[in-house]
Scaffold this motif. Structure first.
Motif, mmCIF file in Angstrom:
data_model
loop_
_atom_site.group_PDB
_atom_site.id
_atom_site.type_symbol
_atom_site.label_atom_id
_atom_site.label_comp_id
_atom_site.label_asym_id
_atom_site.label_seq_id
_atom_site.Cartn_x
_atom_site.Cartn_y
_atom_site.Cartn_z
ATOM 1 N N PHE A 431 0.824 -1.210 0.000
ATOM 2 C CA PHE A 431 0.000 0.000 0.000
ATOM 3 C C PHE A 431 0.857 1.258 0.000
ATOM 4 N N MET A 432 1.999 1.202 0.672
ATOM 5 C CA MET A 432 2.861 2.382 0.747
ATOM 6 C C MET A 432 3.514 2.725 -0.586
ATOM 7 N N PHE A 433 3.526 1.782 -1.537
ATOM 8 C CA PHE A 433 4.073 2.084 -2.859
ATOM 9 C C PHE A 433 3.248 3.150 -3.574
ATOM 10 N N GLY A 434 1.936 3.186 -3.306
ATOM 11 C CA GLY A 434 1.070 4.100 -4.046
ATOM 12 C C GLY A 434 0.164 4.922 -3.174
ATOM 13 N N VAL A 435 0.534 5.097 -1.899
ATOM 14 C CA VAL A 435 -0.362 5.781 -0.963
ATOM 15 C C VAL A 435 -0.662 7.207 -1.397
ATOM 16 N N GLN A 436 0.249 7.820 -2.167
ATOM 17 C CA GLN A 436 0.018 9.202 -2.595
ATOM 18 C C GLN A 436 -1.215 9.332 -3.483
ATOM 19 N N GLU A 437 -1.667 8.213 -4.087
ATOM 20 C CA GLU A 437 -2.842 8.300 -4.950
ATOM 21 C C GLU A 437 -4.143 8.429 -4.162
ATOM 22 N N LEU A 438 -4.069 8.411 -2.847
ATOM 23 C CA LEU A 438 -5.231 8.819 -2.059
ATOM 24 C C LEU A 438 -5.643 10.245 -2.432
ATOM 25 N N ALA A 439 -4.642 11.061 -2.772
ATOM 26 C CA ALA A 439 -4.963 12.432 -3.205
ATOM 27 C C ALA A 439 -5.755 12.418 -4.510
ATOM 28 N N THR A 440 -5.404 11.520 -5.422
ATOM 29 C CA THR A 440 -6.137 11.393 -6.679
ATOM 30 C C THR A 440 -7.554 10.900 -6.421
ATOM 31 N N ALA A 441 -7.673 9.891 -5.532
ATOM 32 C CA ALA A 441 -9.006 9.367 -5.195
ATOM 33 C C ALA A 441 -9.900 10.466 -4.629
ATOM 34 N N LYS A 442 -9.331 11.286 -3.766
ATOM 35 C CA LYS A 442 -10.113 12.367 -3.162
ATOM 36 C C LYS A 442 -10.473 13.439 -4.181
#
Length: 541
Positions: A431-442
């Motif tokens: 999950f930490m490989f792509g956690v920054q895409e939480l910003a995209t999801a939001k």
């Protein structure tokens, strides 16, 4: 005829061929193409926080639909950052298109050290795609992009790449408006080989049908073949759901392994036969193999007794039609397969806590929902015990097993299916490989429910170091952030649970919210049982 730039030709070709979403990150080399996309009203652009995220989202879109998933990144580091996703698309047979750039035309190959320059940019792109080419002038743009679509959608689907030099994207020429590409038809099944296949099947008492990703459009034909032969159908990853896995003739791998002991004919349809040859690694005495696959090279990589080079649906249909004329329907064996399923399910309950959590997810996830696995203890277990009811609803990474693909891929699945439930399962490491895409999801309101199983370790690595390497631990224990607080910092609601019933409540609430959510599941470090005895079972004694 209309005067269009290279960037405009590509953008209009994407739309003409059914692409409605492009994922990516704008950059200097791509500005003229980016601007063409901005002016193409029928294409949605979703910008990500990392190029790898863009590639995986395009992969999720393609893998869950069978349509082209497109992304765009700058050359050099942008291409390399998205390279893992192209590897996944190649290994999992998904039509993903990468549109990228290059340095100025007159500087290519000179090694001057230009911005984002690679020694062989096109060669790099070609190395991780089925086909790739460069547009050197706008007059070439239409034919090049058409060929990219033909390559992706004909034969064995796989990714393609298009690059253009920085200066070429903005150059214009008079061209006809782009039209949809005509994909060549698959090869016609050979009647003589079909007759040979019928003879081979007629001699078999205990055939097993193994389906892979190449069989995803052949579900009705495979169901008819299975019923005619009363043969069980199994799948490992890509073929899950081709025959609904609650069908009386469907066996999940642990149950299929028990049947395998007495199997005398393996019928592989659109499958590399990974389960039998790379996972089980034990062949019953006298076993014969029949394969139906659109990729002729598969018949060389793993040579069968008889190989039919054909589209899975057409080849299976031809087989059923000839079998129906010469073979009587066999007596039902549903009771035998029910017993095998019951015994295998009971045995797999030893794989805890994964089995209990996966059972809850299956009970809560709607029948038509999408499940995106991850390289993790729960992901490995899902391949063995998670039933799927339609093709493409179980999204996997194929043989690449890329750590970190799951959450990002799930975002692309949800974009393609906004009205369906989409759940991803990840370990804390992945999950930490792509956690920054939480910003995209939001930002784009992509309502994926991300379930993160936190065991504070790269769990598979840690277990192997303990059991095989004298407990000499190296780089396998993890110190993690507070995932709930981290998600909330992105503006995404999150919760933490400690047991399967807690997950049930949290998942029901998350799916009802129709918003991006994170659910952290606490698992004690080293507290998950190994699924590998079921993935690589010991040969029968």
């Amino acid at each position: 005829m209309t005067k269009l730039t290279t960037g405009e030709i590509i953008a209009k070709s994407l739309r003409a061929n059914g692409v409605d979403t492009v994922f990516g990150i704008p950059g200097a080399h791509m500005y003229d193409f980016n601007d063409a996309l901005a002016r193409e009203e029928d294409i949605r652009f979703i910008h990500t926080r990392h190029e790898q995220g863009a590639g995986y989202m395009a992969y999720g879109y393609a893998a869950s639909t069978g349509r082209v998933g497109a992304f765009t990144v700058v050359p050099g580091p942008g291409l390399l950052n998205s390279g893992a996703a192209l590897c996944t698309a190649y290994g999992a047979n998904a039509p993903v298109l990468c549109v990228t750039g290059n340095i100025m035309s007159h500087l290519i190959g000179q090694g001057r050290g230009q911005l984002h320059e690679l020694p062989d940019h096109l060669g790099t792109l070609r190395g991780i795609t089925k086909w790739a080419d460069r547009i050197n002038h706008p007059s070439e743009a239409g034919t090049r992009i058409d060929e990219a679509f033909r390559q992706m959608l004909s034969g064995r689907p796989r990714p393609a790449g298009i690059e253009a030099p920085w200066d070429v994207f903005g150059q214009a020429t008079e061209v006809a408006d782009p039209l949809p590409v005509i994909v060549p038809p698959p090869p016609t099944p050979d009647p003589d080989q079909i007759a040979q296949a019928v003879a081979l099947i007629s001699e078999a008492k205990n055939p097993l049908i193994m389906v892979g990703g190449g069989a995803r459009e052949a579900g009705p034909e495979i169901a008819e073949l299975a019923r005619l032969l009363q043969a069980p159908v199994t799948a490992h990853r890509q073929g899950k759901g081709v025959l609904p896995e609650d069908d009386p003739l469907s066996l999940l791998p642990p149950a299929a392994w028990q049947y395998w002991q007495d199997c005398d004919l393996l019928i592989g349809i659109g499958s590399r036969l990974e389960l039998q040859h790379f996972r089980w690694r034990w062949m019953p005495k006298g076993l014969k193999t029949l394969r139906i696959d659109i990729d002729p090279t598969e018949m060389v990589r793993l040579k069968p007794d008889l190989g039919l080079v054909a589209d899975a649906a057409q080849g299976t249909r031809a087989l059923v039609e000839m079998l129906s004329k010469s073979t009587k329907a066999r007596p039902s064996r549903a009771a035998d397969y029910a017993r095998l399923r019951t015994e295998a399910e009971a045995a797999f309950r030893a794989v805890q806590p994964q089995e209990s959590y996966l059972r809850v997810i299956r009970e809560v996830l709607p029948r038509d929902g999408f499940f995106v696995e991850e390289v993790s203890q729960v992901g490995f277990s899902a391949r063995m015990c998670f039933p799927v009811y339609a093709p493409r609803q179980y999204v996997t990474c194929g043989y690449q097993d890329n750590l970190g693909f799951g959450f990002n891929t799930a975002l692309g699945v949800k974009v393609a299916h906004p009205d369906k439930a989409v759940v991803s399962v990840s370990g804390d490491g992945g999950f930490m490989f792509g956690v920054q895409e939480l910003a995209t999801a939001k930002q784009f309101d992509i309502a994926v429910v991300a379930i993160v199983f936190n065991n504070s370790a790269y769990g598979n690595v840690r277990r192997d170091q303990q059991t095989t390497y004298g407990n000499r631990l190296l780089g396998s224990d993890l110190e993690n952030p507070d995932f709930v607080a981290l998600a909330k910092s992105f503006g995404v609601e999150a919760t933490r649970v400690e047991d399967p019933e807690g997950l049930r409540d949290a998942l029901q609430e998350a799916l009802a919210s129709a918003a991006p959510r994170v659910i952290e599941v606490h698992v004690p470090r080293g507290g998950d049982a190994s699924p590998w005895p079921f993935i690589h079972p010991a040969p029968p004694s």
